[in-house]
Enzyme design. Structure first.
Site, mmCIF file in Angstrom:
data_model
loop_
_atom_site.group_PDB
_atom_site.id
_atom_site.type_symbol
_atom_site.label_atom_id
_atom_site.label_comp_id
_atom_site.label_asym_id
_atom_site.label_seq_id
_atom_site.Cartn_x
_atom_site.Cartn_y
_atom_site.Cartn_z
ATOM 1 N N GLU A 294 -5.278 17.317 -6.495
ATOM 2 C CA GLU A 294 -4.392 18.436 -6.192
ATOM 3 C C GLU A 294 -4.184 19.398 -7.353
ATOM 4 O O GLU A 294 -3.054 19.835 -7.579
ATOM 5 C CB GLU A 294 -3.048 17.869 -5.716
ATOM 6 N N HIS A 318 -3.829 16.896 2.833
ATOM 7 C CA HIS A 318 -3.203 16.016 1.845
ATOM 8 C C HIS A 318 -3.058 16.736 0.495
ATOM 9 O O HIS A 318 -1.963 16.791 -0.070
ATOM 10 C CB HIS A 318 -4.039 14.744 1.706
ATOM 11 N N GLU A 319 -4.157 17.274 0.001
ATOM 12 C CA GLU A 319 -4.096 17.920 -1.327
ATOM 13 C C GLU A 319 -3.169 19.133 -1.299
ATOM 14 O O GLU A 319 -2.437 19.389 -2.250
ATOM 15 C CB GLU A 319 -5.493 18.312 -1.806
ATOM 16 N N HIS A 322 0.435 18.195 -1.638
ATOM 17 C CA HIS A 322 0.838 17.932 -3.026
ATOM 18 C C HIS A 322 1.462 19.173 -3.688
ATOM 19 O O HIS A 322 2.130 19.054 -4.712
ATOM 20 C CB HIS A 322 -0.365 17.494 -3.860
ATOM 21 N N GLU A 341 2.490 10.087 -3.995
ATOM 22 C CA GLU A 341 1.488 9.870 -2.940
ATOM 23 C C GLU A 341 2.096 9.497 -1.588
ATOM 24 O O GLU A 341 1.593 9.933 -0.555
ATOM 25 C CB GLU A 341 0.455 8.832 -3.382
ATOM 26 N N ASP A 399 -5.249 3.364 -13.694
ATOM 27 C CA ASP A 399 -6.491 3.365 -12.911
ATOM 28 C C ASP A 399 -6.718 2.012 -12.242
ATOM 29 O O ASP A 399 -7.273 1.933 -11.156
ATOM 30 C CB ASP A 399 -7.714 3.673 -13.793
ATOM 31 N N TYR A 407 0.427 4.925 -1.434
ATOM 32 C CA TYR A 407 0.181 5.854 -0.329
ATOM 33 C C TYR A 407 0.809 5.346 0.967
ATOM 34 O O TYR A 407 1.592 6.031 1.603
ATOM 35 C CB TYR A 407 -1.333 6.015 -0.079
HETATM 36 N N1 BES Z 1 -3.913 12.580 -6.588
HETATM 37 C C1 BES Z 1 -4.829 11.871 -5.795
HETATM 38 C C2 BES Z 1 -6.066 11.445 -6.526
HETATM 39 C C3 BES Z 1 -5.821 10.570 -7.737
HETATM 40 C C4 BES Z 1 -4.833 9.615 -7.763
HETATM 41 C C5 BES Z 1 -6.631 10.717 -8.832
HETATM 42 C C6 BES Z 1 -4.638 8.831 -8.898
HETATM 43 C C7 BES Z 1 -6.441 9.922 -9.959
HETATM 44 C C8 BES Z 1 -5.439 8.981 -9.982
HETATM 45 C C9 BES Z 1 -5.253 12.678 -4.562
HETATM 46 O O1 BES Z 1 -4.254 13.475 -4.055
HETATM 47 C C10 BES Z 1 -5.603 11.712 -3.472
HETATM 48 O O2 BES Z 1 -4.743 10.984 -3.075
HETATM 49 N N2 BES Z 1 -6.835 11.716 -3.003
HETATM 50 C C11 BES Z 1 -7.275 10.858 -1.939
HETATM 51 C C12 BES Z 1 -7.378 11.626 -0.650
HETATM 52 C C13 BES Z 1 -6.439 11.306 0.389
HETATM 53 C C14 BES Z 1 -6.593 12.054 1.671
HETATM 54 C C15 BES Z 1 -5.607 10.130 0.436
HETATM 55 C C16 BES Z 1 -8.657 10.342 -2.267
HETATM 56 O O3 BES Z 1 -9.205 10.719 -3.286
HETATM 57 O O4 BES Z 1 -9.184 9.556 -1.498
HETATM 58 ZN ZN ZN Z 2 -2.721 12.368 -3.131
#
Ligand code: BES
Ligand code: ZN
Length: 639
Positions: A294, A318-319, A322, A341, A399, A407
């Site tokens: 995002e 989703h993004e 955010h 999330e 990580d 989520y």
């Molecule tokens: N902010 C996250 C991606 C993220 C989280 C990157 C933690 C690094 C550390 C992003 O908004 C996200 O949740 N992406 C999901 C997509 C979604 C529709 C749930 C993904 O990458 O799968």
């Molecule tokens: Zn997210």
């Protein structure tokens, strides 16, 4: 509105004692994932002057902070500690001229090396500090690609969430700190950035152009996004364009055209008007490790979203969501990541509901529920990682703690509250209030709860009846809410017929038409149900049935270009021990970089053919993003 004096008289509501007793001493909670002393400074403004060097594969430049010290006046010197990770520091100057000594402390995993500066400034006196630095080969924030890995030109992109901003530049790398940002970025190729374009590119040195950006809304540094390469753009809405490499531009434009604006307007109705100006999407390179990120004004997204039938665009909802949850209202540390999330999944599904109806929202929630269950089942340490509130400490790596839990448990908590409090109509005023109240701030779970209890003072009994202990602190699945299954029932029924057929060996009565009226989301649920349902069969003993299924549904399942379907097809084949599919899965893992698919893909291969998994990883590892490479290595037990 209450006047100031009466406001102070309103006694603060206390939370149920089991929650109160765990309230951190400092509000908001202290971030354990930073080595900076962020609480003792306030940033007025941040300026990044960067140069992208494709030849050396580094970014170098300077960061300029305008700061105020909040340290007590009696202290003669200020100590400023910043986060760094695998950075080279060249020079530090105070007030534009005075060179300062600096010390880079030994590396402390996983947080990096603390940069320590000492100088004297009065409390609250504004001062500026410039740090000249370069990234190094070990940088975890950037992935560099050669022209062979792209459509011909070199490419670089950043991915800073959760704690990789410190590997791009020295900073207070905590979501608790926000700053407005100016960025001037020199590169041979077009640059996109998490902000607004401030001016036309100007001429720089060595054939570079300098790209100018402003982010006037204060943001935490993990939200910064930079990419540079052979990028072109095309409009997809009145305030939106898509950026990508030229060979994908038409497909990308087709995939998103029109829908992004519908998402923005739906979200604006649920929360309040979009505050960031433009909303653009970057379709990144194949090795991009996430579905989306995002970055404000410029969502970064995986090319796997281009499914040629608009069936994956919910990731954009989703993004975009955010923009309120996460980017305006931010978790103060990664222990409270669900505030980012969980709220975003909640808003994403509200957008889906507004555009496609309540049953569609519930269908998406059902798929999320399955994801949560599968993710907790697969955890190495569920006791630790399946709690909503995390306890990373200084040793925990965000990580590694990353999972569906923030989520989906987060979503389910909000959905549970929405139901208890009388449905969306009664919950919406709180949604608006919460985002209004914490806009441009960072908060913890306790502040969220305080606000909830304050807002629903007259419904305290309802709130007290929530099982907070289970929701906030216990590992494992939360209580299952009642989902509307009207879009799921047909799919459950079809799966049920297949379980019977697998046992009887009678496949008459199935035809490709079974899936005629089934949407992509329903097909996802069907493929999940086949392997996850309590009533399912052990497919490894029914490979014949699995083969029939894939043959009959060849067109929709096997021929699909949608990565969500492709991945589930492989999972079904592997669960059925259809050996011919292992090599195909291995090949597919060479075409996607998204960790959501790469990690479970390798885990599947490893389960049925470890030599092939290891050989495939050996071959592909250097094409993956550094974070993805490290995590798969761990998943395969190689680190
Ligand atoms: N902010 C996250 C991606 C993220 C989280 C990157 C933690 C690094 C550390 C992003 O908004 C996200 O949740 N992406 C999901 C997509 C979604 C529709 C749930 C993904 O990458 O799968
Ligand atoms: Zn997210």
């Amino acid at each position: 509105m209450l006047s100031r004096s009466t406001k102070n008289l309103v006694r603060k509501m206390t939370l149920p004692s089991l929650v109160e007793s765990r309230r951190p001493k400092t509000s908001p909670d202290i971030d354990p994932s930073t080595l900076s002393n962020y609480q003792q400074f306030q940033i007025q403004k941040t300026t990044l002057n960067l140069e992208v060097s494709f030849d050396q594969r580094i970014i170098n430049g300077s960061v300029l902070y305008q700061l105020r010290s909040l340290q007590a006046q009696e202290e003669a010197t200020n100590r400023l500690c910043l986060d760094t990770s695998y950075l080279q520091i060249h020079n530090v100057t105070l007030g534009g001229s005075k060179n300062l000594q600096w010390e880079l402390k030994p590396r402390q995993e996983p947080l990096g090396s603390q940069l320590v500066l000492e100088y004297s400034k009065d409390k609250n006196e504004e001062h500026s500090l410039q740090i000249d630095f370069s990234t190094t080969e070990r940088c975890t924030a950037l992935q560099w690609l050669s022209g062979k890995q792209t459509s011909g030109k070199p490419y670089v992109f950043s991915q800073l969430e959760a704690i990789h901003a410190r590997s791009l530049f020295p900073c207070f790398d905590t979501p608790s700190v926000k700053s407005v940002i100016t960025a001037n970025i020199a590169s041979r190729y077009p640059v996109v950035f998490s902000g607004r374009i401030a001016a036309d590119p100007s001429d720089g040195q060595n054939g570079n152009k300098i790209y100018h950006f402003e982010q006037p809304v204060p943001i935490p540094f993990y939200l910064i996004g930079i990419a540079s390469g052979d990028l072109e753009s095309a409009p997809i809405g009145p305030r939106s364009s898509v950026y990508t490499e030229p060979f994908r531009l038409k497909d990308a434009q087709w995939e998103f055209d029109g829908d992004v604006e519908k998402f923005i307007q739906a979200a604006e109705k649920i929360v309040f008007p979009y505050e960031w100006g433009t909303y653009d999407v970057l379709i990144n390179v194949d090795s991009y490790p996430y579905g989306g990120m995002e970055s404000p004004n410029m969502t970064f997204a995986t090319p796997t979203l281009i499914a040629h039938d608009k069936s994956n665009i919910d990731v954009i909802a989703h993004e975009l969501a955010h923009s309120w949850s996460g980017n305006l209202v931010t978790n103060c540390s990664w222990n409270h990541f669900w505030l980012n999330e969980g709220w975003t999944v909640y808003l994403e599904r509200r957008i889906v509901g507004a555009l496609h109806g309540e049953p569609a929202r519930h269908l998406s929630a059902l798929i999320g529920w399955n994801d949560l269950s599968e993710s907790i089942n697969a955890m190495s340490d569920p006791e630790r990682f399946s709690k909503l509130l995390q306890d990373l400490g200084t040793k925990g790596d965000p990580d590694e703690a990353f999972s569906s839990v923030p989520y989906e448990k987060g979503f389910n908590l909000l959905f549970h509250l929405e139901n208890k409090l009388g449905g969306p109509e009664n919950f919406d005023p709180f949604v608006k209030h919460y985002f209004q109240k914490f806009a441009k701030q960072s908060l913890d779970t306790y502040q969220f709860l305080d606000t909830l209890y304050e807002f629903y003072q007259d419904k305290r009994e309802i709130l007290d009846s929530v099982d907070w202990e289970t929701w906030l602190y216990k590992p494992g699945m939360p209580p299952k809410p009642k989902f509307d299954t009207s879009l799921a029932d047909d799919v459950y029924e079809l799966a049920g017929k297949w379980f019977k057929a697998a046992q009887s060996g009678d496949y008459n009565g199935f035809t490709p038409d079974d899936l005629n009226k089934v949407s992509t989301v329903q097909l996802v649920l069907f493929l999940d149900t086949l392997v996850q349902s309590e009533n399912s069969v052990d497919w490894s003993k029914h490979a014949d049935a699995a083969r029939h299924l894939l043959e009959i549904y060849h067109e929709k399942v096997v021929n699909s270009q949608n990565a969500e379907i492709v991945f589930r097809k492989f999972r079904f084949q592997v669960e059925s021990r259809i050996e011919g599919s292992y090599k195909e899965l291995a090949q597919w893992l060479g075409t996607v970089g998204r960790m959501k698919f790469v990690r479970p893909g390798f885990r599947l291969l490893n389960k049925v053919d470890r030599p092939l998994a290891l050989e495939t990883f050996q071959e592909l590892k250097d094409t993956y993003h550094p974070i993805c490479k490290a995590l798969v290595k761990q998943d395969l037990g190689l680190s």
